[in-house]
Design a protein around this motif. Structure first.
Motif, PDB file in Angstrom:
ATOM      1  N   MET A 158      27.838  50.017  48.842  1.00 50.21           N
ATOM      2  CA  MET A 158      27.206  50.408  50.104  1.00 50.21           C
ATOM      3  C   MET A 158      28.158  50.238  51.277  1.00 50.21           C
ATOM      4  SD  MET A 158      23.209  49.236  49.731  1.00 50.21           S
ATOM      5  CE  MET A 158      23.521  47.542  49.220  1.00 50.21           C
ATOM      6  N   GLU A 159      28.941  49.155  51.260  1.00 47.35           N
ATOM      7  CA  GLU A 159      29.913  48.933  52.335  1.00 47.35           C
ATOM      8  C   GLU A 159      30.936  50.061  52.379  1.00 47.35           C
ATOM      9  OE1 GLU A 159      33.846  46.227  53.194  1.00 47.35           O
ATOM     10  OE2 GLU A 159      32.542  45.717  51.514  1.00 47.35           O
ATOM     11  N   ILE A 160      31.450  50.459  51.212  1.00 55.27           N
ATOM     12  CA  ILE A 160      32.506  51.465  51.158  1.00 55.27           C
ATOM     13  C   ILE A 160      31.978  52.832  51.579  1.00 55.27           C
ATOM     14  CG2 ILE A 160      34.031  52.737  49.604  1.00 55.27           C
ATOM     15  CD1 ILE A 160      34.473  50.108  48.085  1.00 55.27           C
ATOM     16  N   GLN A 161      30.802  53.225  51.101  1.00 55.31           N
ATOM     17  CA  GLN A 161      30.325  54.557  51.459  1.00 55.31           C
ATOM     18  C   GLN A 161      29.958  54.638  52.943  1.00 55.31           C
ATOM     19  OE1 GLN A 161      27.438  55.023  48.359  1.00 55.31           O
ATOM     20  NE2 GLN A 161      25.718  54.325  49.591  1.00 55.31           N
ATOM     21  N   ARG A 162      29.521  53.542  53.521  1.00 54.03           N
ATOM     22  CA  ARG A 162      29.282  53.542  54.969  1.00 54.03           C
ATOM     23  C   ARG A 162      30.598  53.669  55.725  1.00 54.03           C
ATOM     24  NH1 ARG A 162      25.015  48.558  54.550  1.00 54.03           N
ATOM     25  NH2 ARG A 162      23.166  49.788  53.991  1.00 54.03           N
ATOM     26  N   LEU A 163      31.646  53.008  55.231  1.00 53.57           N
ATOM     27  CA  LEU A 163      32.969  53.126  55.852  1.00 53.57           C
ATOM     28  C   LEU A 163      33.459  54.565  55.810  1.00 53.57           C
ATOM     29  CD1 LEU A 163      35.695  52.040  56.948  1.00 53.57           C
ATOM     30  CD2 LEU A 163      36.323  51.560  54.566  1.00 53.57           C
ATOM     31  N   ILE A 164      33.325  55.217  54.666  1.00 53.99           N
ATOM     32  CA  ILE A 164      33.785  56.605  54.537  1.00 53.99           C
ATOM     33  C   ILE A 164      33.027  57.500  55.517  1.00 53.99           C
ATOM     34  CG2 ILE A 164      33.942  58.584  52.979  1.00 53.99           C
ATOM     35  CD1 ILE A 164      34.117  56.489  50.659  1.00 53.99           C
ATOM     36  N   GLY A 165      31.711  57.345  55.581  1.00 50.39           N
ATOM     37  CA  GLY A 165      30.918  58.151  56.501  1.00 50.39           C
ATOM     38  C   GLY A 165      31.311  57.918  57.955  1.00 50.39           C
ATOM     39  N   ARG A 166      31.441  56.643  58.341  1.00 47.64           N
ATOM     40  CA  ARG A 166      31.837  56.328  59.730  1.00 47.64           C
ATOM     41  C   ARG A 166      33.185  56.937  60.065  1.00 47.64           C
ATOM     42  NH1 ARG A 166      30.288  51.034  58.406  1.00 47.64           N
ATOM     43  NH2 ARG A 166      32.467  50.362  58.316  1.00 47.64           N
TER      44      ARG A 166
END
Length: 238
Positions: free
Chosen positions: A88-96
């Motif tokens: 979840m942390e990584i996919q939020r980073l990619i989106g941001r």
């Protein structure tokens, strides 16, 4: 010397292959050394409920690792019934990261869904995902433009990411798994093509790092990201 005789400020060989999957609006295989990630961009003619009627689009991302992407088989998160905190942390980073260079109003009321699937991991999967996903996003936007569904590109700048760290007392760029798994400091840096900082994640996992080591890692990262953006431009021009 590091593995493959790399210098401290040298990135691993990078290869970006476009149109890797035929069904996605944008699809890229990015290879950073032995790390390989398939990045796709899919356009959906709808937006989340919180954006309905607001005359703007959305961009979001999902990230996952295939079971055989690491030395020992990983259990699928779907089989466990939930995503890990890391995922979840990584996919939020990619989106941001990607949203930071996109004018969502130019998209209209549609969503671009980014999917990053790690097929082989050797460190730096999240940074490779951001770098490869940008190229997939660019191809998806080009398709919207060619179909005259949007008037102007919503992409404002390039964006790429790279890791850095302190390993055995030395500042290094683009850590592989061996270095990343036993480093004293782990950092991930996201920057735009105009060298604006989007995100800096840095943690002392062993000994605290000095200001000089931080400065060195940031200098290395800027050089590395410039190289990655040149790779993006070359891929998009081919």
């Amino acid at each position: 010397m590091r593995l493959n005789n790399r210098n401290p400020d040298q990135i691993r060989p990078v290869n970006i292959t476009r149109h890797y999957i035929k069904h996605a609006d944008g699809a890229v295989l990015i290879e950073c050394g032995d790390t390989k990630v398939i990045c796709t961009a899919s356009v959906e003619e709808s937006v989340p409920p919180f954006l309905k009627g607001k005359a703007q689009g959305w961009l979001t991302a999902e990230y996952g690792m295939l079971p055989a992407s690491t030395n020992e088989r990983m259990q699928r998160e779907a089989a466990r019934g939930r995503q890990s905190g890391r995922t979840m942390e990584i996919q939020r980073l990619i989106g941001r990261a990607l949203r930071s260079v996109v004018d969502l109003k130019r998209l209209g009321e549609r969503t671009i869904q980014i999917d990053c699937d790690v097929i082989q991991a050797d460190g730096g999967t999240r940074t490779a995902s951001i770098t490869g996903a940008f190229v997939a996003l660019h191809d998806a936007v080009a398709k919207l433009l060619s179909q005259q569904l949007i008037e102007t590109s919503p992409i404002l700048d390039h964006i790429a990411a790279i890791s850095a760290g302190v390993y055995k007392g030395e500042s290094l760029l683009d850590l592989d798994y061996l270095e990343d798994s036993s480093c004293d400091t782990d950092m991930n840096i996201v920057m735009t093509g105009s060298l604006g900082l989007v995100e800096v994640q840095g943690t002392a996992e062993g000994a605290p790092f000095t200001r000089q080591q931080l400065n060195t890692m940031m200098e290395f990262a800027q050089q590395g990201i410039q190289t990655l953006i040149d790779k993006q431009k070359a891929a998009l021009a081919s």
